[in-house]
Design a protein around this motif. Structure first.
Motif, PDB file in Angstrom:
ATOM      1  N   ALA A  37      37.536  47.342  54.393  1.00 42.61           N
ATOM      2  CA  ALA A  37      37.893  47.326  52.971  1.00 42.61           C
ATOM      3  C   ALA A  37      38.173  45.923  52.454  1.00 42.61           C
ATOM      4  O   ALA A  37      38.592  45.744  51.323  1.00 42.61           O
ATOM      5  N   ARG A  38      37.943  44.903  53.291  1.00 42.00           N
ATOM      6  CA  ARG A  38      38.225  43.532  52.884  1.00 42.00           C
ATOM      7  C   ARG A  38      37.071  42.950  52.074  1.00 42.00           C
ATOM      8  O   ARG A  38      35.959  42.805  52.566  1.00 42.00           O
ATOM      9  N   TYR A  39      37.332  42.654  50.836  1.00 39.13           N
ATOM     10  CA  TYR A  39      36.386  41.945  49.968  1.00 39.13           C
ATOM     11  C   TYR A  39      37.211  41.275  48.878  1.00 39.13           C
ATOM     12  O   TYR A  39      38.261  41.773  48.487  1.00 39.13           O
ATOM     13  N   PRO A  40      36.804  40.116  48.396  1.00 39.85           N
ATOM     14  CA  PRO A  40      37.638  39.395  47.431  1.00 39.85           C
ATOM     15  C   PRO A  40      37.604  40.034  46.048  1.00 39.85           C
ATOM     16  O   PRO A  40      36.539  40.356  45.523  1.00 39.85           O
ATOM     17  N   VAL A  41      38.781  40.232  45.463  1.00 44.21           N
ATOM     18  CA  VAL A  41      38.910  40.659  44.064  1.00 44.21           C
ATOM     19  C   VAL A  41      39.473  39.459  43.312  1.00 44.21           C
ATOM     20  O   VAL A  41      40.591  39.023  43.568  1.00 44.21           O
ATOM     21  N   SER A  42      38.694  38.917  42.411  1.00 44.30           N
ATOM     22  CA  SER A  42      39.067  37.662  41.765  1.00 44.30           C
ATOM     23  C   SER A  42      40.150  37.860  40.716  1.00 44.30           C
ATOM     24  O   SER A  42      40.316  38.941  40.141  1.00 44.30           O
ATOM     25  N   GLY A  43      40.898  36.784  40.487  1.00 38.79           N
ATOM     26  CA  GLY A  43      41.933  36.790  39.462  1.00 38.79           C
ATOM     27  C   GLY A  43      42.238  35.364  39.032  1.00 38.79           C
ATOM     28  O   GLY A  43      41.766  34.400  39.635  1.00 38.79           O
ATOM     29  N   ARG A  44      43.027  35.237  37.979  1.00 35.05           N
ATOM     30  CA  ARG A  44      43.438  33.907  37.508  1.00 35.05           C
ATOM     31  C   ARG A  44      44.852  34.001  36.948  1.00 35.05           C
ATOM     32  O   ARG A  44      45.213  35.004  36.314  1.00 35.05           O
ATOM     33  N   LEU A  45      45.629  32.953  37.208  1.00 35.45           N
ATOM     34  CA  LEU A  45      47.011  32.899  36.751  1.00 35.45           C
ATOM     35  C   LEU A  45      47.212  31.672  35.865  1.00 35.45           C
ATOM     36  O   LEU A  45      46.793  30.570  36.221  1.00 35.45           O
ATOM     37  N   ARG A  65      50.564  34.459  32.407  1.00 34.84           N
ATOM     38  CA  ARG A  65      49.519  35.484  32.300  1.00 34.84           C
ATOM     39  C   ARG A  65      48.799  35.596  33.641  1.00 34.84           C
ATOM     40  O   ARG A  65      48.490  34.596  34.292  1.00 34.84           O
ATOM     41  N   ILE A  66      48.525  36.841  34.053  1.00 35.26           N
ATOM     42  CA  ILE A  66      47.792  37.099  35.285  1.00 35.26           C
ATOM     43  C   ILE A  66      46.649  38.057  34.967  1.00 35.26           C
ATOM     44  O   ILE A  66      46.879  39.171  34.492  1.00 35.26           O
ATOM     45  N   ASP A  67      45.428  37.618  35.222  1.00 35.44           N
ATOM     46  CA  ASP A  67      44.247  38.463  35.056  1.00 35.44           C
ATOM     47  C   ASP A  67      43.795  38.968  36.415  1.00 35.44           C
ATOM     48  O   ASP A  67      43.578  38.173  37.337  1.00 35.44           O
ATOM     49  N   HIS A  68      43.678  40.295  36.538  1.00 32.14           N
ATOM     50  CA  HIS A  68      43.161  40.913  37.767  1.00 32.14           C
ATOM     51  C   HIS A  68      41.769  41.462  37.492  1.00 32.14           C
ATOM     52  O   HIS A  68      41.548  42.146  36.498  1.00 32.14           O
ATOM     53  N   GLY A  69      40.847  41.179  38.399  1.00 24.18           N
ATOM     54  CA  GLY A  69      39.479  41.648  38.236  1.00 24.18           C
ATOM     55  C   GLY A  69      39.300  43.110  38.620  1.00 24.18           C
ATOM     56  O   GLY A  69      40.214  43.752  39.155  1.00 24.18           O
ATOM     57  N   PRO A  70      38.109  43.668  38.351  1.00 23.53           N
ATOM     58  CA  PRO A  70      37.809  45.055  38.717  1.00 23.53           C
ATOM     59  C   PRO A  70      38.012  45.293  40.214  1.00 23.53           C
ATOM     60  O   PRO A  70      37.645  44.468  41.043  1.00 23.53           O
ATOM     61  N   GLY A  71      38.623  46.427  40.533  1.00 24.17           N
ATOM     62  CA  GLY A  71      38.889  46.770  41.919  1.00 24.17           C
ATOM     63  C   GLY A  71      40.243  46.301  42.409  1.00 24.17           C
ATOM     64  O   GLY A  71      40.577  46.521  43.577  1.00 24.17           O
ATOM     65  N   SER A  72      41.031  45.682  41.533  1.00 21.44           N
ATOM     66  CA  SER A  72      42.348  45.190  41.930  1.00 21.44           C
ATOM     67  C   SER A  72      43.268  46.348  42.308  1.00 21.44           C
ATOM     68  O   SER A  72      43.368  47.348  41.604  1.00 21.44           O
ATOM     69  N   TYR A  73      43.984  46.188  43.418  1.00 24.58           N
ATOM     70  CA  TYR A  73      44.955  47.195  43.846  1.00 24.58           C
ATOM     71  C   TYR A  73      46.067  47.334  42.815  1.00 24.58           C
ATOM     72  O   TYR A  73      46.515  48.442  42.510  1.00 24.58           O
ATOM     73  N   TYR A  79      48.367  51.444  37.388  1.00 27.52           N
ATOM     74  CA  TYR A  79      47.944  51.773  36.021  1.00 27.52           C
ATOM     75  C   TYR A  79      46.694  52.644  35.972  1.00 27.52           C
ATOM     76  O   TYR A  79      46.167  52.917  34.886  1.00 27.52           O
ATOM     77  N   ASP A  80      46.189  53.060  37.138  1.00 27.89           N
ATOM     78  CA  ASP A  80      44.975  53.891  37.192  1.00 27.89           C
ATOM     79  C   ASP A  80      43.816  53.230  36.452  1.00 27.89           C
ATOM     80  O   ASP A  80      43.021  53.902  35.791  1.00 27.89           O
ATOM     81  N   ALA A  81      43.738  51.907  36.556  1.00 29.62           N
ATOM     82  CA  ALA A  81      42.681  51.150  35.880  1.00 29.62           C
ATOM     83  C   ALA A  81      41.772  50.523  36.931  1.00 29.62           C
ATOM     84  O   ALA A  81      42.205  49.695  37.727  1.00 29.62           O
ATOM     85  N   THR A  82      40.515  50.911  36.944  1.00 26.38           N
ATOM     86  CA  THR A  82      39.569  50.404  37.940  1.00 26.38           C
ATOM     87  C   THR A  82      38.788  49.187  37.455  1.00 26.38           C
ATOM     88  O   THR A  82      38.118  48.532  38.251  1.00 26.38           O
ATOM     89  N   ASP A  83      38.855  48.901  36.150  1.00 32.28           N
ATOM     90  CA  ASP A  83      38.098  47.779  35.581  1.00 32.28           C
ATOM     91  C   ASP A  83      38.932  46.522  35.424  1.00 32.28           C
ATOM     92  O   ASP A  83      38.557  45.614  34.683  1.00 32.28           O
ATOM     93  N   GLY A  84      40.080  46.465  36.090  1.00 27.56           N
ATOM     94  CA  GLY A  84      40.929  45.295  35.999  1.00 27.56           C
ATOM     95  C   GLY A  84      42.010  45.457  34.944  1.00 27.56           C
ATOM     96  O   GLY A  84      42.030  46.431  34.181  1.00 27.56           O
ATOM     97  N   CYS A  85      42.916  44.506  34.897  1.00 26.44           N
ATOM     98  CA  CYS A  85      44.003  44.550  33.930  1.00 26.44           C
ATOM     99  C   CYS A  85      44.580  43.146  33.762  1.00 26.44           C
ATOM    100  O   CYS A  85      44.282  42.238  34.535  1.00 26.44           O
ATOM    101  N   THR A  86      45.398  42.985  32.733  1.00 29.89           N
ATOM    102  CA  THR A  86      46.054  41.711  32.445  1.00 29.89           C
ATOM    103  C   THR A  86      47.550  41.940  32.304  1.00 29.89           C
ATOM    104  O   THR A  86      47.974  42.904  31.668  1.00 29.89           O
ATOM    105  N   LEU A  87      48.344  41.062  32.903  1.00 31.22           N
ATOM    106  CA  LEU A  87      49.794  41.108  32.787  1.00 31.22           C
ATOM    107  C   LEU A  87      50.253  39.833  32.086  1.00 31.22           C
ATOM    108  O   LEU A  87      49.914  38.733  32.515  1.00 31.22           O
TER     109      LEU A  87
END
Length: 274
Positions: A74-82, A92-100, A106-114
């Protein structure tokens, strides 16, 4: 992701070459042996005093999650930016699609922003409800939770932190300094306030944060040497359920220090009232 070398963040290190001249190698080995005792003594003293390098007051950096999942398949990179701006108290933290983080909480598979500001932590999710247009969902998720100060890790080291010394960071293939942190009374207080403010809707997240007593609550790593020495390298989260998928692995090379456009931290219209 550099599949050939197992790295998601490219390295600038030059390739090593073998010294063939024994006339150089042998004298140098003697020097190293003589200096070794002195360096060990200095290191032992420094080990008791070393603290994490404080963050710059304003910076942005790329990171990846899911690199240290216990399940190798299950190891693969999920990109993000802070983005971090302590001068205005925002992050601000952006999580890409597939982020745990996004999928589990949040039950969001397409990423999210905090987005963190004076009001607390807001979460933004893009949902495609009708199959055509993306609708952005935004709300105040954790009232009163803002970005940490630049020297939070350095200050915490004196009370709940332990310097673990020099370690090898596998994802980046870099030597790093590591500190482990136990859970603080302040975090317990924040947990209670956040649960009270949300009517208990954060209980699922808190249950995930209950880590094994044999593991640190958080771990922090920074680059030990070279051009990027002192820059953030890793930040781990507690929780047996996440199994390493939530941990942040920073790309020191991508770190940009300096002013950040205020629009990066802007909330959608009406979000601050929800």
């Amino acid at each position: 992701f550099d599949v050939a070398h197992g790295r998601w963040c490219p390295s600038d290190r030059p390739k090593r070459t073998m010294r063939r001249n024994l006339g150089i190698v042998l004298p140098m080995s003697v020097i190293v042996v003589v200096a070794c005792g002195e360096e060990v003594a200095k290191y032992r003293l420094h080990r008791r005093r070393r603290r994490p390098t404080p963050y710059p007051p304003r910076f942005a950096i790329d990171f990846a999650t899911n690199l240290t999942a216990l399940d190798r398949d299950a190891r693969y990179p999920v990109s993000g930016r802070l983005w971090y701006d302590w001068t205005t108290g925002r992050q601000r933290i952006d999580h890409g699609p597939g982020s745990y983080e996004c999928a589990h909480f949040y039950d969001a598979t397409d990423g999210c922003t905090l987005i963190f500001n004076g009001g607390g932590m807001y979460r933004l999710i893009r949902r495609d409800d009708d199959g055509n247009d993306d609708d952005e969902s935004c709300c105040l998720d954790l009232p009163g939770i803002g970005p940490p100060p630049p020297d939070w890790a350095s200050n915490a080291t004196t009370s709940i932190g332990t310097f673990r010394g020099l370690v090898y960071d596998v994802p980046s293939r870099t030597l790093a300094y590591q500190w482990n942190f136990d859970r603080s009374e302040e975090e317990e207080s924040k947990k209670e306030r956040s649960l009270a403010a949300s009517g208990g809707r954060r209980q699922r997240r808190d249950a995930t944060a209950s880590s094994s007593s044999s593991l640190p609550y958080h771990s922090v790593r920074e680059v030990a040497f070279g051009t990027y020495g002192g820059r953030p390298l890793a930040f781990t989260f507690p929780g047996d359920e996440a199994n390493g998928r939530q941990d942040y692995h920073f790309c020191p090379k991508s770190m940009a220090v300096g002013p950040i456009d205020p629009s990066v931290f802007a909330l959608p219209d009406g979000c601050a009232d929800e």
